[in-house]
Design an enzyme around this catalytic site. Structure first.
Site, PDB file in Angstrom:
ATOM      1  CB  SER A  69      -0.889   0.017   1.236  1.00 14.73           C
ATOM      2  OG  SER A  69      -1.683  -1.137   1.281  1.00 14.73           O
TER       3      SER A  69
HETATM    4  N1  SAM Z   1      -0.509  -4.654   4.402  1.00 16.10           N
HETATM    5  C1  SAM Z   1       0.275  -4.667   3.190  1.00 16.10           C
HETATM    6  C2  SAM Z   1       1.287  -3.549   3.213  1.00 16.10           C
HETATM    7  O1  SAM Z   1       1.933  -3.378   4.206  1.00 16.10           O
HETATM    8  O2  SAM Z   1       1.483  -2.844   2.261  1.00 16.10           O
HETATM    9  C3  SAM Z   1      -0.544  -4.593   1.958  1.00 16.10           C
HETATM   10  C4  SAM Z   1      -1.555  -5.624   1.851  1.00 16.10           C
HETATM   11  S1  SAM Z   1      -2.231  -5.828   0.238  1.00 16.10           S
HETATM   12  C5  SAM Z   1      -2.846  -4.258  -0.170  1.00 16.10           C
HETATM   13  C6  SAM Z   1      -3.696  -6.769   0.657  1.00 16.10           C
HETATM   14  C7  SAM Z   1      -3.424  -8.207   1.041  1.00 16.10           C
HETATM   15  O3  SAM Z   1      -4.640  -8.784   1.491  1.00 16.10           O
HETATM   16  C8  SAM Z   1      -2.932  -9.078  -0.114  1.00 16.10           C
HETATM   17  O4  SAM Z   1      -1.712  -9.659   0.227  1.00 16.10           O
HETATM   18  C9  SAM Z   1      -4.032 -10.139  -0.252  1.00 16.10           C
HETATM   19  O5  SAM Z   1      -3.553 -11.402  -0.652  1.00 16.10           O
HETATM   20  C10 SAM Z   1      -4.617 -10.163   1.151  1.00 16.10           C
HETATM   21  N2  SAM Z   1      -5.965 -10.688   1.251  1.00 16.10           N
HETATM   22  C11 SAM Z   1      -7.039 -10.529   0.434  1.00 16.10           C
HETATM   23  N3  SAM Z   1      -8.116 -11.184   0.924  1.00 16.10           N
HETATM   24  C12 SAM Z   1      -7.714 -11.781   2.081  1.00 16.10           C
HETATM   25  C13 SAM Z   1      -8.357 -12.620   3.043  1.00 16.10           C
HETATM   26  N4  SAM Z   1      -9.643 -12.981   2.950  1.00 16.10           N
HETATM   27  N5  SAM Z   1      -7.639 -13.055   4.113  1.00 16.10           N
HETATM   28  C14 SAM Z   1      -6.327 -12.703   4.246  1.00 16.10           C
HETATM   29  N6  SAM Z   1      -5.652 -11.930   3.361  1.00 16.10           N
HETATM   30  C15 SAM Z   1      -6.348 -11.476   2.296  1.00 16.10           C
END
Ligand code: SAM
Length: 219
Positions: A69
């Site tokens: 992000s």
């Molecule tokens: N937190 C991260 C950072 O520090 O930049 C960015 C996270 S990224 C925008 C969103 C994450 O959510 C992805 O890795 C995706 O695989 C995960 N995700 C999506 N749906 C999910 C779920 N139901 N349970 C766990 N993780 C999930």
């Protein structure tokens, strides 16, 4: 991707400049958030070839179709959590773990869940190696993690179609959930405060664009 964990003057300088920009131009006022952003080395989550991008306020691909992000988004969500030392936080969407490090740096005890195995495996190894220890889980975080509930705070780092009821039920009284809610193109940041056993206060804030939250209680 080849990662290198060296903090050179160039990266130190770029990090300082980014924190100044978040404080002076983007409205981040929580000094604990700014201090954490000044400490966590975002370039550690990038291949060395892309280090020049690490301290720009931009999202960036982290593999497996996911993104790290923007620093502003991480700071904004962290600020809404009003973190106190020792807070027990559930993070849904570990990704590369940058947000996880910010929460730990702010003194939180973090339970973090990721649904993509490759990301989960990589982040579970990298974070302790660079000095950040969390409880890592692989699975569908849209249902929360009931076994470890209740939590002081819950942060969702992917865009949801609605606020999953199962998540707000895992908050302590006085606890806060921060979650982007909307369609897959745009979401509004939503905070939910658990006022009592059955009372919740919801606030709808600014617009963002996240990757979708996939799972049983999501897309
Ligand atoms: N937190 C991260 C950072 O520090 O930049 C960015 C996270 S990224 C925008 C969103 C994450 O959510 C992805 O890795 C995706 O695989 C995960 N995700 C999506 N749906 C999910 C779920 N139901 N349970 C766990 N993780 C999930």
């Amino acid at each position: 991707m080849a990662y290198k964990f060296i903090d050179n003057y160039r990266e130190k300088g770029a990090r300082k400049k980014l924190v100044k920009e978040l404080a002076e131009k983007k409205g981040i006022t929580d000094t604990n958030v700014l201090a954490a952003m000044a400490k966590v080395k975002r370039h550690y989550f990038f291949d060395e070839t892309f280090w020049a991008q690490a301290y720009l306020d931009k999202a960036f691909p982290i593999g497996d179709g996911q993104t790290i992000s923007t620093p502003y988004t991480v700071a904004y969500q962290s600020q809404l959590l009003h973190i106190k030392k020792g807070d027990k936080i559930l993070e849904i969407g570990t990704g590369c773990g940058y947000q996880t490090c910010i929460l730990i740096e702010m003194g939180a005890q973090v339970y973090t869940i990721e649904r993509q195995e490759a990301l989960f495996n990589r982040t579970k190894k990298v974070l302790p190696y660079i000095g950040y220890n969390a409880h890592f889980f692989l699975g569908d975080g849209s249902k929360g993690i009931a076994e470890h509930a209740p939590y002081d705070k819950i942060i969702v780092t992917a865009g949801a179609p609605l606020v999953p009821e199962i998540l707000v039920k895992q908050l302590k009284i006085g606890g806060i959930l921060v979650i982007p809610v909307g369609d897959t193109k745009q979401q509004k940041m939503v905070t939910v405060l658990r006022v009592s056993e059955n009372d919740f206060e919801k606030f709808v804030l600014d617009a963002f664009k996240f990757v979708p939250l996939l799972g049983e209680q999501a897309w």
